[in-house]
Motif scaffolding. Structure first.
Motif, mmCIF file in Angstrom:
data_model
loop_
_atom_site.group_PDB
_atom_site.id
_atom_site.type_symbol
_atom_site.label_atom_id
_atom_site.label_comp_id
_atom_site.label_asym_id
_atom_site.label_seq_id
_atom_site.Cartn_x
_atom_site.Cartn_y
_atom_site.Cartn_z
ATOM 1 N N VAL A 423 34.911 101.987 78.575
ATOM 2 C CA VAL A 423 33.824 101.390 78.051
ATOM 3 C C VAL A 423 33.674 100.383 76.617
ATOM 4 O O VAL A 423 32.857 99.694 76.447
ATOM 5 N N ASP A 424 34.358 100.924 76.223
ATOM 6 C CA ASP A 424 34.210 100.659 74.418
ATOM 7 C C ASP A 424 35.189 99.604 73.992
ATOM 8 O O ASP A 424 35.126 99.234 72.793
ATOM 9 N N LYS A 425 36.418 99.363 74.544
ATOM 10 C CA LYS A 425 36.541 97.672 74.720
ATOM 11 C C LYS A 425 36.592 96.329 74.916
ATOM 12 O O LYS A 425 37.130 95.810 75.669
ATOM 13 N N MET A 426 35.296 96.864 75.695
ATOM 14 C CA MET A 426 34.204 95.331 75.716
ATOM 15 C C MET A 426 34.421 94.709 75.267
ATOM 16 O O MET A 426 34.314 95.198 73.804
ATOM 17 N N ALA A 427 34.252 93.166 75.077
ATOM 18 C CA ALA A 427 34.289 91.943 73.199
ATOM 19 C C ALA A 427 33.072 91.440 74.538
ATOM 20 O O ALA A 427 32.553 90.992 75.310
ATOM 21 N N ASN A 428 32.309 90.506 73.389
ATOM 22 C CA ASN A 428 31.612 89.056 73.704
ATOM 23 C C ASN A 428 31.605 88.167 73.258
ATOM 24 O O ASN A 428 32.303 88.217 71.726
ATOM 25 N N ASP A 433 27.166 88.760 76.868
ATOM 26 C CA ASP A 433 27.687 89.960 76.361
ATOM 27 C C ASP A 433 27.391 91.099 77.838
ATOM 28 O O ASP A 433 26.898 92.006 78.083
ATOM 29 N N PRO A 434 28.691 91.289 78.061
ATOM 30 C CA PRO A 434 29.082 92.030 79.130
ATOM 31 C C PRO A 434 28.660 93.572 78.704
ATOM 32 O O PRO A 434 28.067 94.180 79.901
ATOM 33 N N SER A 435 28.724 93.909 77.748
ATOM 34 C CA SER A 435 27.281 95.905 77.415
ATOM 35 C C SER A 435 26.168 95.629 77.598
ATOM 36 O O SER A 435 25.837 96.590 78.136
ATOM 37 N N ALA A 436 25.812 94.247 77.414
ATOM 38 C CA ALA A 436 24.303 94.333 77.753
ATOM 39 C C ALA A 436 24.348 93.931 79.209
ATOM 40 O O ALA A 436 22.848 94.594 80.008
ATOM 41 N N ALA A 437 25.091 93.494 80.008
ATOM 42 C CA ALA A 437 24.886 93.356 81.547
ATOM 43 C C ALA A 437 25.375 95.101 82.254
ATOM 44 O O ALA A 437 24.279 95.395 83.426
ATOM 45 N N LEU A 438 25.655 95.951 81.838
ATOM 46 C CA LEU A 438 26.104 97.151 81.974
ATOM 47 C C LEU A 438 24.776 97.755 81.610
ATOM 48 O O LEU A 438 25.179 99.412 82.426
ATOM 49 N N LEU A 439 23.830 97.751 81.344
ATOM 50 C CA LEU A 439 22.365 98.368 80.916
ATOM 51 C C LEU A 439 22.053 98.679 81.485
ATOM 52 O O LEU A 439 21.041 99.882 81.985
ATOM 53 N N GLU A 440 21.910 97.891 82.582
ATOM 54 C CA GLU A 440 21.203 97.681 83.958
ATOM 55 C C GLU A 440 21.546 99.212 84.900
ATOM 56 O O GLU A 440 21.290 99.365 85.413
ATOM 57 N N VAL A 441 22.849 98.300 85.356
ATOM 58 C CA VAL A 441 23.923 99.350 85.507
ATOM 59 C C VAL A 441 23.869 100.501 85.260
ATOM 60 O O VAL A 441 23.900 101.595 86.152
ATOM 61 N N LEU A 442 23.484 101.497 83.922
ATOM 62 C CA LEU A 442 23.893 102.654 84.009
ATOM 63 C C LEU A 442 22.604 103.132 83.372
ATOM 64 O O LEU A 442 22.372 104.195 82.565
#
Length: 773
Positions: A423-428, A433-442
């Motif tokens: 999860v630390d190797k995502m880029a934007n 920004d895929p990490s922002a999209a994961l906010l809702e998932v998690l």
């Protein structure tokens, strides 16, 4: 046209009808005035004047409602019908123009000027007549509504005016156009008009024919296709086949019914199904809708696996798969215990953080096995597009759901263990920004209505147990990290690696290489040597590779009949793996002046570093070597500044910095080193060199130093203690604030080491330096 005659004649207004001279036709007369006009005509000389109404809707027309030019006609027959109307047979005689209009009570009478027409045709009129006949013949061939007999009878006419009128009577003209021809007194002009009308009608008929042929062809094709489809349906029905679009639609409807979807989703599915049914199979959108419906029915909406809530069984499975990792195992068992008591708990979001090879991914798999849940893994390494998480909108070509929904489909249940790897190797980038999209998932408060761009309907992820893995917690954005419960797996100690090699890695490799316990034996001292000299890592990935190498060598020996049983010892390991690849720090054999042993924490675990200080006459230059990072250089500067400020208390010449050059070096100069925990080690080595007092060889130290001499806490005490134990040190000087970390150190190591908590550099010097002050 010769001379015109005026006469008074009863008037019969016609609705939607016009009579030319020489025309014979039946009329139905029903209006009172019209009937009385007819009766008057019958009493006199059977003649009546016919003219057309301007508007059909007018029931009682007066002079302004009728055309002034009409036709004088003879009433040949009159018959009363049962419904009260009178049917008359009239024959048109000649044109006439109304000069005077008299409205009597019973009927209307008009004074008409009759037009006499010439019988002979001029040369120009004859030419026009021939043209008219030729065009009329072509029109009949195209129209096919007029018989050839009509053409024959028309061809015999020699009077130009009569020819024009008869041809006009056979053409499908509007009343206004017919009236214009009737009002054209000049025969030549009338024939010219007829020619124009015929030419236009021919063109219209030609176009009609073309359109008709095209429509017929299209209709024939459509009817043929329909007929063939119906035949195919009937044949498939007889054979019990369910192929083709009909069978596909039926199959999809069955799937929707069985999918157990929420009501709103099911409604959407049937709505899309209805669109799909009406759409031709060749349409591009048809495949998009079909794909969407298939995704809706394949995703689990309510399918749930039952958790095996048996803590003892789960604990046994976790211990079978992994050695150590007590904190993670304890957290999973806590979750199980709460689940057993409440019967319902939102899935926790665990983040397993640690270096590569420590078993983060395999641990997530073991968690799923211990809970008896489905397991699905999704790697986030290198993901830089938000659509990878949330999916593409259906307007895009090749659109599909995001990897979360894809993972749920693969899992087949709404409560799997879902591993989000790296999860630390995502880029934007510009794609989002895929990490922002994961906010809702998690987020446990939001993920019960997760929105995927492709699916469009809310999806419940609240029962999923998310497990994420990361090598570097610092690379995870703060809002995302806030949603996860971070459990650090710092790496394995030597003792743990030895147990893992004996209990897990070696048996696995022995089995994979077709060996058995009776054919190969690897002693503990050999395993320890492999761990120390052939691997340098926090995890056990390279250790497993070395076990595989040993097994391969053993397999070759057994197959080539060199040995029946291979015993690997400390002395034979080099013949199998070659010369040692690594070395590890060892304690000095005697006390040294200007050299202190520091404890370091690396990605490969703990290690010892000797920090050397050399003092020589000079001008006060401070040199730092050994590929040190900025933080480590600053620690050296802080230690130097502290010694200058405390020179009197430390019995050091206050002007030492002006008379001497000081060189601080950390061996293994090619290896980058950084971090604040070498602060007290540098200060101790400096003071030792400046006071000429040796540092005790059995002492290792770690801690950050401030300008006031305070000792601040550090990380990785467990790994550092292991490296000290391995190097043969017996005393460890550590920050007092790190006492809480002592319980993480294995008992066997803790018993062999003496830990000295300190809070100030004075305490460090008291325990580290030998000899008198």
């Amino acid at each position: 046209m010769s001379e015109n005659v005026r006469r008074s004649i009863p008037l019969l207004p016609l609705r939607g009808l016009l009579v030319y001279p020489t025309m014979v036709l039946h009329l139905d007369v029903g209006r009172k005035k019209s009937v009385q006009a007819l009766e008057k005509a019958m009493v006199d000389d059977h003649e009546i004047f016919l003219t057309t109404q301007r508007e059909i809707s007018t029931d009682e027309p007066d002079q302004s409602d009728i055309y002034t030019v009409g036709t004088l006609a003879k009433v040949n027959q009159m018959l009363k019908l049962p419904n009260g109307t009178i049917r008359v047979l009239v024959e048109g005689l000649q044109r006439g123009q109304i000069e005077d209009y008299t409205d009597k009570e019973e009927y209307a009478e008009v004074e008409v000027e009759l037009v006499e027409e010439r019988q002979e045709a001029t040369v120009e009129e004859q030419a026009l007549m021939r043209n008219v006949l030729e065009q009329f013949e072509q029109y009949i061939q195209l129209s096919k509504k007029i018989s050839q007999e009509t053409l024959a009878s028309v061809s015999d006419i020699i009077e130009p005016g009569r020819l024009a009128d008869i041809v006009a009577s056979h053409l499908p003209l509007k009343i206004v156009q017919k009236q214009q021809i009737l009002e054209t007194i000049s025969v030549k002009d009338r024939l010219g008009q007829i020619l124009k009308v015929l030419s236009n009608e021919k063109e219209v008929l030609g176009l009609e024919k073309k359109i008709g042929q095209r429509v017929k062809k299209s209709m024939e094709k459509t009817q043929k296709e329909y007929y063939l489809r119906e035949q195919m349906k009937a044949i498939q029905k007889e054979l019990g086949d369910r192929e083709g679009k009909e069978g596909e639609i039926e199959e999809l409807k069955e799937k929707i019914a069985k999918a157990n979807m929420p009501e709103s989703v099911e409604e959407k599915a049937y709505k899309e199904m209805s669109r799909y049914e009406k759409m031709p199979a060749s349409s591009a959108e048809s495949s998009v809708i079909r794909n969407y419906i298939e995704w809706l029915v394949q995703i689990p909406w309510n399918e749930e696996t039952e958790d095996l809530l048996d803590i003892h069984r789960s604990e046994k499975i976790l211990d079978e798969d992994h050695y150590g990792l007590e904190k993670v195992k304890e957290r999973v068992l806590e979750y199980l215990a709460v689940q057993q008591l409440t019967q319902e708990l939102k899935g926790p979001i665990l983040c397993l953080a640690g270096p590569p090879g420590v078993g983060k991914t395999s641990l997530a798999r073991s968690i799923a096995r211990s809970l008896d849940r489905n397991f699905v893994r999704m790697s986030l390494g290198g993901v830089r597009d938000e659509a990878e998480i949330r999916g593409h909108r259906r307007t895009y070509v090749g659109s599909m759901p995001g990897r979360i929904i894809q993972g749920m489909k693969k899992a087949g249940s709404i409560n799997p263990v879902f591993l989000l790897d790296e999860v630390d190797k995502m880029a934007n980038d510009f794609r989002g920004d895929p990490s922002a999209a994961l906010l809702e998932v998690l987020d446990p408060e939001q993920n019960n209505t997760f929105s995927d761009h492709f699916i469009e309907e809310p999806y419940d992820l609240s029962k999923v147990m998310f497990v994420t893995t990361a090598n570097n917690i610092g690379a995870i954005p703060a809002p995302l990290k806030d949603r996860m419960e971070v459990i650090h797996i710092p790496g394995y100690t030597e003792v743990e690696k030895l147990e893992i090699a004996k209990g897990y890695l070696l048996p696995k490799q022995v089995k994979e290489h077709g060996l058995s316990k009776g054919k190969i034996q690897v002693r503990d001292d050999a395993l320890l040597k492999v761990i120390r000299y052939y691997t340098r890592e926090a995890g056990v990935r390279n250790l497993e590779r070395q076990m595989a190498t040993i097994c391969r060598k053993a397999a070759k020996m057994i197959v080539s009949n060199e040995k029946k049983k291979v015993v690997v010892t400390e002395n034979t390991i080099e013949s199998m793996l070659g010369k040692p690849k690594f070395r590890y720090g060892k304690a000095e054999s005697e006390d040294q002046i200007g050299a202190a042993t520091g404890l370091a924490y690396t990605a490969a675990g703990g290690d010892t570093l000797t920090i050397e200080v050399s003092v020589s006459p000079g001008k006060g230059k401070l040199t730092l070597t050994g590929k040190l990072g900025d933080v480590m250089k600053e620690s050296a500067q802080a230690a130097f500044s502290y010694i200058r400020s405390k020179s009197k208390e430390l019995s050091i010449d206050p002007g030492f910095n002006e008379k001497n050059d000081i060189h601080i070096h950390v061996p293994e100069g090619a290896v980058p080193k950084d971090g604040p925990s070498a602060g007290i080690t540098m200060a101790t080595a400096l003071i030792s060199a400046l006071t000429n007092r040796p540092v005790k060889r059995e002492v290792g130290m770690t801690g950050e130093i401030t300008l006031r001499g305070r000792v601040l806490p550090i990380g990785g005490l467990k790994e550092k203690s292991m490296s000290a134990h391995r190097a043969g040190l017996t005393h460890i000087i550590m920050p007092k604030d790190n006492e809480k970390d002592l319980e993480d150190i294995p008992k066997s190591v803790r018993e062999d080491l003496t830990f000295i908590p300190v809070s100030h550099l004075d305490d460090v010097l008291k325990h580290a330096l030998a000899g008198e002050k």
